[in-house]
Design a protein around this motif. Structure first.
Motif, PDB file in Angstrom:
ATOM      1  N   THR A   1       0.775  -1.267  -0.047  1.00  0.00           N
ATOM      2  CA  THR A   1      -0.056  -0.004  -0.024  1.00  0.00           C
ATOM      3  C   THR A   1       0.876   1.242   0.161  1.00  0.00           C
ATOM      4  OG1 THR A   1      -1.693  -1.394   1.164  1.00  0.00           O
ATOM      5  CG2 THR A   1      -1.839   1.242   1.247  1.00  0.00           C
ATOM      6  N   ILE A   2       1.867   1.239   0.823  1.00  0.00           N
ATOM      7  CA  ILE A   2       2.876   2.339   0.968  1.00  0.00           C
ATOM      8  C   ILE A   2       3.659   2.717  -0.272  1.00  0.00           C
ATOM      9  CG2 ILE A   2       4.754   3.464   2.131  1.00  0.00           C
ATOM     10  CD1 ILE A   2       3.385   3.069   4.814  1.00  0.00           C
ATOM     11  N   ALA A   3       3.867   1.296  -0.959  1.00  0.00           N
ATOM     12  CA  ALA A   3       4.614   1.520  -2.319  1.00  0.00           C
ATOM     13  C   ALA A   3       3.686   2.254  -3.292  1.00  0.00           C
ATOM     14  CB  ALA A   3       4.918   0.326  -2.774  1.00  0.00           C
ATOM     15  N   ASP A   4       2.537   1.934  -3.346  1.00  0.00           N
ATOM     16  CA  ASP A   4       1.422   2.386  -4.217  1.00  0.00           C
ATOM     17  C   ASP A   4       1.630   4.093  -4.039  1.00  0.00           C
ATOM     18  OD1 ASP A   4       1.029   0.046  -5.531  1.00  0.00           O
ATOM     19  OD2 ASP A   4      -0.874  -0.043  -4.652  1.00  0.00           O
ATOM     20  N   GLY A   5       1.419   4.369  -2.645  1.00  0.00           N
ATOM     21  CA  GLY A   5       1.457   5.631  -2.223  1.00  0.00           C
ATOM     22  C   GLY A   5       2.815   6.516  -2.788  1.00  0.00           C
ATOM     23  N   ILE A   6       3.666   5.850  -2.714  1.00  0.00           N
ATOM     24  CA  ILE A   6       4.952   6.259  -3.292  1.00  0.00           C
ATOM     25  C   ILE A   6       4.900   6.616  -4.424  1.00  0.00           C
ATOM     26  CG2 ILE A   6       7.415   6.152  -3.845  1.00  0.00           C
ATOM     27  CD1 ILE A   6       7.490   4.547  -1.074  1.00  0.00           C
ATOM     28  N   ALA A   7       4.346   5.649  -5.252  1.00  0.00           N
ATOM     29  CA  ALA A   7       4.165   6.061  -6.762  1.00  0.00           C
ATOM     30  C   ALA A   7       3.253   7.154  -7.117  1.00  0.00           C
ATOM     31  CB  ALA A   7       3.449   4.708  -7.334  1.00  0.00           C
ATOM     32  N   TYR A   8       2.335   7.272  -6.367  1.00  0.00           N
ATOM     33  CA  TYR A   8       1.404   8.370  -6.760  1.00  0.00           C
ATOM     34  C   TYR A   8       1.945   9.681  -6.409  1.00  0.00           C
ATOM     35  CZ  TYR A   8      -2.432   4.998  -6.767  1.00  0.00           C
ATOM     36  OH  TYR A   8      -3.106   3.954  -7.493  1.00  0.00           O
ATOM     37  N   VAL A   9       2.493   9.941  -5.282  1.00  0.00           N
ATOM     38  CA  VAL A   9       3.591  11.203  -4.805  1.00  0.00           C
ATOM     39  C   VAL A   9       4.517  11.371  -6.097  1.00  0.00           C
ATOM     40  CG1 VAL A   9       4.928  12.289  -3.161  1.00  0.00           C
ATOM     41  CG2 VAL A   9       3.030  10.811  -2.530  1.00  0.00           C
ATOM     42  N   GLU A  10       5.166  10.448  -6.524  1.00  0.00           N
ATOM     43  CA  GLU A  10       6.255  10.659  -7.413  1.00  0.00           C
ATOM     44  C   GLU A  10       5.540  11.070  -8.897  1.00  0.00           C
ATOM     45  OE1 GLU A  10       9.560   7.540  -6.110  1.00  0.00           O
ATOM     46  OE2 GLU A  10       8.079   6.944  -7.637  1.00  0.00           O
ATOM     47  N   ALA A  11       4.288  10.577  -9.193  1.00  0.00           N
ATOM     48  CA  ALA A  11       3.789  10.905 -10.468  1.00  0.00           C
ATOM     49  C   ALA A  11       3.270  12.245 -10.282  1.00  0.00           C
ATOM     50  CB  ALA A  11       2.548   9.957 -10.631  1.00  0.00           C
ATOM     51  N   ALA A  12       2.708  12.699  -9.135  1.00  0.00           N
ATOM     52  CA  ALA A  12       2.193  14.154  -8.903  1.00  0.00           C
ATOM     53  C   ALA A  12       3.440  15.199  -9.031  1.00  0.00           C
ATOM     54  CB  ALA A  12       1.515  14.140  -7.527  1.00  0.00           C
ATOM     55  N   ILE A  13       4.552  14.831  -8.330  1.00  0.00           N
ATOM     56  CA  ILE A  13       5.778  15.582  -8.468  1.00  0.00           C
ATOM     57  C   ILE A  13       6.072  15.877  -9.556  1.00  0.00           C
ATOM     58  CG2 ILE A  13       8.068  15.834  -7.703  1.00  0.00           C
ATOM     59  CD1 ILE A  13       7.172  14.675  -4.956  1.00  0.00           C
ATOM     60  N   LYS A  14       6.164  14.573 -10.545  1.00  0.00           N
ATOM     61  CA  LYS A  14       6.676  14.647 -11.782  1.00  0.00           C
ATOM     62  C   LYS A  14       5.920  15.402 -12.817  1.00  0.00           C
ATOM     63  CE  LYS A  14       7.755  11.388 -15.780  1.00  0.00           C
ATOM     64  NZ  LYS A  14       7.902   9.975 -16.256  1.00  0.00           N
ATOM     65  N   ALA A  15       4.573  15.588 -12.384  1.00  0.00           N
ATOM     66  CA  ALA A  15       3.487  16.578 -13.177  1.00  0.00           C
ATOM     67  C   ALA A  15       3.774  17.799 -12.821  1.00  0.00           C
ATOM     68  CB  ALA A  15       2.344  15.901 -12.883  1.00  0.00           C
ATOM     69  N   GLY A  16       4.600  18.158 -11.879  1.00  0.00           N
ATOM     70  CA  GLY A  16       5.005  19.668 -11.439  1.00  0.00           C
ATOM     71  C   GLY A  16       4.435  20.137 -10.330  1.00  0.00           C
ATOM     72  N   LEU A  17       3.543  19.313  -9.272  1.00  0.00           N
ATOM     73  CA  LEU A  17       2.891  19.575  -8.018  1.00  0.00           C
ATOM     74  C   LEU A  17       3.914  19.596  -6.886  1.00  0.00           C
ATOM     75  CD1 LEU A  17      -0.416  17.737  -8.332  1.00  0.00           C
ATOM     76  CD2 LEU A  17       0.011  19.926  -9.191  1.00  0.00           C
ATOM     77  N   ASP A  18       3.761  20.496  -6.069  1.00  0.00           N
ATOM     78  CA  ASP A  18       4.540  20.688  -4.924  1.00  0.00           C
ATOM     79  C   ASP A  18       4.017  19.675  -3.934  1.00  0.00           C
ATOM     80  OD1 ASP A  18       4.731  21.989  -2.033  1.00  0.00           O
ATOM     81  OD2 ASP A  18       6.689  22.302  -2.880  1.00  0.00           O
ATOM     82  N   VAL A  19       5.064  18.948  -3.091  1.00  0.00           N
ATOM     83  CA  VAL A  19       4.189  17.917  -2.444  1.00  0.00           C
ATOM     84  C   VAL A  19       3.504  18.191  -1.244  1.00  0.00           C
ATOM     85  CG1 VAL A  19       6.334  17.839  -0.946  1.00  0.00           C
ATOM     86  CG2 VAL A  19       5.155  15.832  -1.156  1.00  0.00           C
ATOM     87  N   ASP A  20       3.683  19.480  -0.742  1.00  0.00           N
ATOM     88  CA  ASP A  20       3.094  20.039   0.187  1.00  0.00           C
ATOM     89  C   ASP A  20       1.680  20.428  -0.156  1.00  0.00           C
ATOM     90  OD1 ASP A  20       4.186  19.230   2.645  1.00  0.00           O
ATOM     91  OD2 ASP A  20       5.771  20.892   2.083  1.00  0.00           O
ATOM     92  N   SER A  21       1.343  20.719  -1.699  1.00  0.00           N
ATOM     93  CA  SER A  21       0.089  21.079  -2.233  1.00  0.00           C
ATOM     94  C   SER A  21      -0.866  20.113  -2.209  1.00  0.00           C
ATOM     95  CB  SER A  21       0.230  21.701  -3.552  1.00  0.00           C
ATOM     96  OG  SER A  21       0.579  20.784  -4.493  1.00  0.00           O
ATOM     97  N   PHE A  22      -0.516  18.816  -2.094  1.00  0.00           N
ATOM     98  CA  PHE A  22      -1.652  17.701  -2.388  1.00  0.00           C
ATOM     99  C   PHE A  22      -1.572  16.627  -1.378  1.00  0.00           C
ATOM    100  CE2 PHE A  22       2.213  16.253  -4.739  1.00  0.00           C
ATOM    101  CZ  PHE A  22       2.206  14.846  -4.366  1.00  0.00           C
ATOM    102  N   ALA A  23      -0.154  16.563  -0.676  1.00  0.00           N
ATOM    103  CA  ALA A  23      -0.164  15.486   0.386  1.00  0.00           C
ATOM    104  C   ALA A  23      -0.877  15.369   1.572  1.00  0.00           C
ATOM    105  CB  ALA A  23       1.387  15.313   0.578  1.00  0.00           C
ATOM    106  N   PRO A  24      -1.313  16.556   1.919  1.00  0.00           N
ATOM    107  CA  PRO A  24      -2.268  16.789   3.160  1.00  0.00           C
ATOM    108  C   PRO A  24      -3.566  16.090   2.737  1.00  0.00           C
ATOM    109  CG  PRO A  24      -0.976  18.853   3.059  1.00  0.00           C
ATOM    110  CD  PRO A  24      -0.747  18.091   1.780  1.00  0.00           C
ATOM    111  N   ARG A  25      -4.016  15.864   1.384  1.00  0.00           N
ATOM    112  CA  ARG A  25      -5.110  15.372   1.160  1.00  0.00           C
ATOM    113  C   ARG A  25      -5.039  13.984   0.732  1.00  0.00           C
ATOM    114  NH1 ARG A  25      -8.023  18.283   4.215  1.00  0.00           N
ATOM    115  NH2 ARG A  25      -9.740  16.825   3.414  1.00  0.00           N
ATOM    116  N   LEU A  26      -4.266  13.377   0.722  1.00  0.00           N
ATOM    117  CA  LEU A  26      -3.957  11.800   0.599  1.00  0.00           C
ATOM    118  C   LEU A  26      -4.574  11.087   1.967  1.00  0.00           C
ATOM    119  CD1 LEU A  26      -0.303  11.559  -0.872  1.00  0.00           C
ATOM    120  CD2 LEU A  26      -2.466  11.965  -2.151  1.00  0.00           C
ATOM    121  N   SER A  27      -5.261   9.879   1.714  1.00  0.00           N
ATOM    122  CA  SER A  27      -5.684   9.135   2.735  1.00  0.00           C
ATOM    123  C   SER A  27      -5.509   7.957   2.427  1.00  0.00           C
ATOM    124  CB  SER A  27      -7.082   9.549   2.917  1.00  0.00           C
ATOM    125  OG  SER A  27      -8.098   9.083   1.928  1.00  0.00           O
ATOM    126  N   PHE A  28      -5.654   6.937   3.355  1.00  0.00           N
ATOM    127  CA  PHE A  28      -5.293   5.567   3.173  1.00  0.00           C
ATOM    128  C   PHE A  28      -6.644   4.578   3.679  1.00  0.00           C
ATOM    129  CE2 PHE A  28      -1.256   7.185   3.003  1.00  0.00           C
ATOM    130  CZ  PHE A  28      -0.266   6.519   2.115  1.00  0.00           C
TER     131      PHE A  28
END
Length: 553
Positions: free
Chosen positions: A253-280
């Motif tokens: 599950t956390i490996a999947d989470g890492i993939a989503y964070v990496e994809a968002a950062i690659k798309a130009g998003l700042d990690v703190d702009s979206f990470a607070p709204r990630l849930s599990f």
């Protein structure tokens, strides 16, 4: 510590050996529900490396092992979010209102299989499946009925939807707009976790790359327009339902989470702009203490990854907030009343582990969709734990248990081993495409099945303590006519809507899909014109293609 080690050895060689010579232990080796070795006794020796400040800390403080809120349930109880949906939108709407009347504090929408894979109810592949395992949603008309009389600025809504998550979110936004509720007031979650669909569940549509694009488009859109919405619920639940161990559930599950964070950062998003709204989203199984340890390990692991690997600065980016559902795969069709006890144990595990919201399964779910009576009992289970058990009066009450702290460390360590292996492969999407994660889960599921069939693992009422088969007479049955009703509704919709306007919006969506634009505004526009789910997903199928599962040898 030397004295403890010496006295433990003395205890084993005298008191324990003497007892075993008279009354042998039941097994040569004891294990947790997912196979981790359990020692006879746990002492300070098992946690001598534990650093309280670094490894535990305080609730609401990094690394959040003890909880993400400073006062946890002393301030506010978890959201009692009962998962429901069947037949038509109107029927499901009645169930939601009933649950709210009974004290449910959040809604959770179950969609039928055609909706989950982006087909309208009149598609040939939908035949016989409409409304069976959830509610059929073909267009904004259905979504309007689903939430009729339910103020969307007052409730938090979770939607278990993945491949077409963007379309269902767009419909929710459109319904809210019709109610006069602005997007920035909406609270809730879309599951939106496509990687676990490839791993364990199978309701995928598009290939990996465009699927990840849709997810990052949602992250970007919601960070600006729907800031209170949880844009993904990264799901270990279905990984565990497929047969994984507790450590695999956390690691994959956390490996999947890492993939989503990496994809968002690659798309130009700042990690703190979206990470607070990630849930599990995690499972709760029957081994109460292992499950509590699992949740604590997951929180600590995620916090460290977000801080050290991704450089998150906002504390909320490091908080693993999660929903829990009791284990569907643990329920038995034999002696279904036993499931009430299983669900109570699992509820305790989730609460002692610090969940933010919880769905409790009903006793009859191994046989059918839950009846109104059984779903009330499931909700009452949460309420009794909340108000009568006393476990909500203090935070993380099992902290400091030699056993729980040792198992928390062990699960974190094993989960991290899986994450490192997946990193070596090239990340979760690549590990999925080559079948690595699926094979690990299949092997774990096979081991458990063998243990159950041999009687090494006891399932009460199934392979031991059996009784005569009982006939359940009060099961919920979905009217087969629902499929025909939905087909008629689609025909009527297409007669009454502005079909030229629909065509224009779908063409605009197609152009956006072919470019690098964020597609969410175009999906919202199409939804508002009453384009159907199947039509919108059909456009994306044409542009993106469809995913083909890897063949595992």
């Amino acid at each position: 510590m030397k004295q403890i080690k010496a006295s433990t050895k003395e205890w084993e060689e005298t008191t324990v050996d003497k007892a075993i010579s008279r009354f042998p232990e039941r097994k040569e080796e004891f294990t947790t529900g997912s196979g981790l070795k359990v020692d006879r006794i746990y002492t300070p020796e098992n946690i001598e490396e534990l650093d309280y400040e670094e490894d535990l800390g305080y609730p609401g403080h990094f690394p959040y092992t003890r909880g993400v809120q400073p006062t946890m349930y002393r301030g506010r109880l978890w959201t009692m979010r009962m998962y429901a949906g069947f037949a038509t939108a109107a029927e499901s709407n009645k169930r939601y209102k009933y649950l709210v009347e009974q004290g449910s504090t959040g809604l959770s929408v179950a969609f039928d299989l055609p909706t989950q894979i982006g087909y309208d109810s009149n598609h040939p592949l939908a035949e016989g499946e409409v409304g069976k395992v959830g509610v059929a949603i073909d267009s904004l008309k259905d979504m309007e009925l689903l939430f009729e009389g339910i103020p969307l600025d007052k409730v938090s809504t979770s939607m278990t939807i993945n491949a077409p998550a963007a379309v269902l979110l767009a419909m929710y936004i459109a319904v809210a707009e019709k109610q006069g509720v602005s997007q920035d007031k909406l609270r809730g979650t879309i599951q939106n976790d496509i990687l676990k669909e490839y791993i364990a569940r199978g309701t995928y549509i598009f290939p990996t790359e465009p699927s990840m694009r849709l997810i990052t488009n949602i992250f970007e859109y919601c960070s600006k327009s729907v800031p209170k919405w949880n844009t993904i619920s990264i799901s270990g639940y279905h990984i565990r339902e497929a047969g994984s161990t507790a450590a695999q559930e956390v690691g994959f599950t956390i490996a999947d989470g890492i993939a989503y964070v990496e994809a968002a950062i690659k798309a130009g998003l700042d990690v703190d702009s979206f990470a607070p709204r990630l849930s599990f989203f995690f499972n709760a199984h029957n081994d109460l203490l292992e499950e509590v340890s699992k949740y604590r390990a997951a929180r600590r692991l995620w916090a460290r990854i977000m801080k050290d690997r991704f450089g998150a600065k906002n504390p909320k980016s490091m908080m693993l907030k999660f929903h829990t559902q009791t284990g569907g795969s643990t329920l038995t069709a034999q002696q279904p009343e036993n499931n009430v006890v299983r669900v109570a144990i699992q509820t305790l595990a989730a609460v002692l582990g610090g969940t933010q919201s919880l769905h409790t399964n009903s006793k009859d779910e191994a046989l059918a969709l839950p009846s109104e009576k059984s779903v009330r009992t499931a909700l009452r289970t949460q309420q009794i734990v909340a108000h009568e058990s006393g476990v909500t009066n203090t935070i993380d009450p099992l902290a400091g248990s030699y056993y729980v702290e040792a198992k928390t460390d062990e699960i974190e360590e094993k989960a991290m081993e899986y994450i490192k292996k997946i990193d070596e492969i090239g990340g979760a999407p690549k590990a999925i495409d080559m079948g690595y994660i699926q094979k690990e889960i299949m092997d774990a599921a096979y081991r458990y099945q063998k243990e159950m069939e041999s009687g090494e693992t006891i399932v009460v009422g199934m392979n031991k303590f059996q009784s005569e088969k009982e006939v359940q007479s009060d099961l919920l049955k979905v009217d087969p006519a629902v499929g025909e009703m939905q087909k008629q509704k689609i025909e009527k919709l297409k007669e009454e809507r502005d079909n030229r306007g629909v065509s224009n919006k779908l063409n605009a969506l197609r152009t956006a899909c072919e470019s690098d634009e964020n597609v969410i505004p175009y999906i919202i526009d199409a939804v508002k014109e009453y384009a159907t789910l199947g039509e919108i997903c059909g456009v994306m199928r044409e542009v993106f293609g469809e995913y083909e599962q890897a063949v595992m040898l």
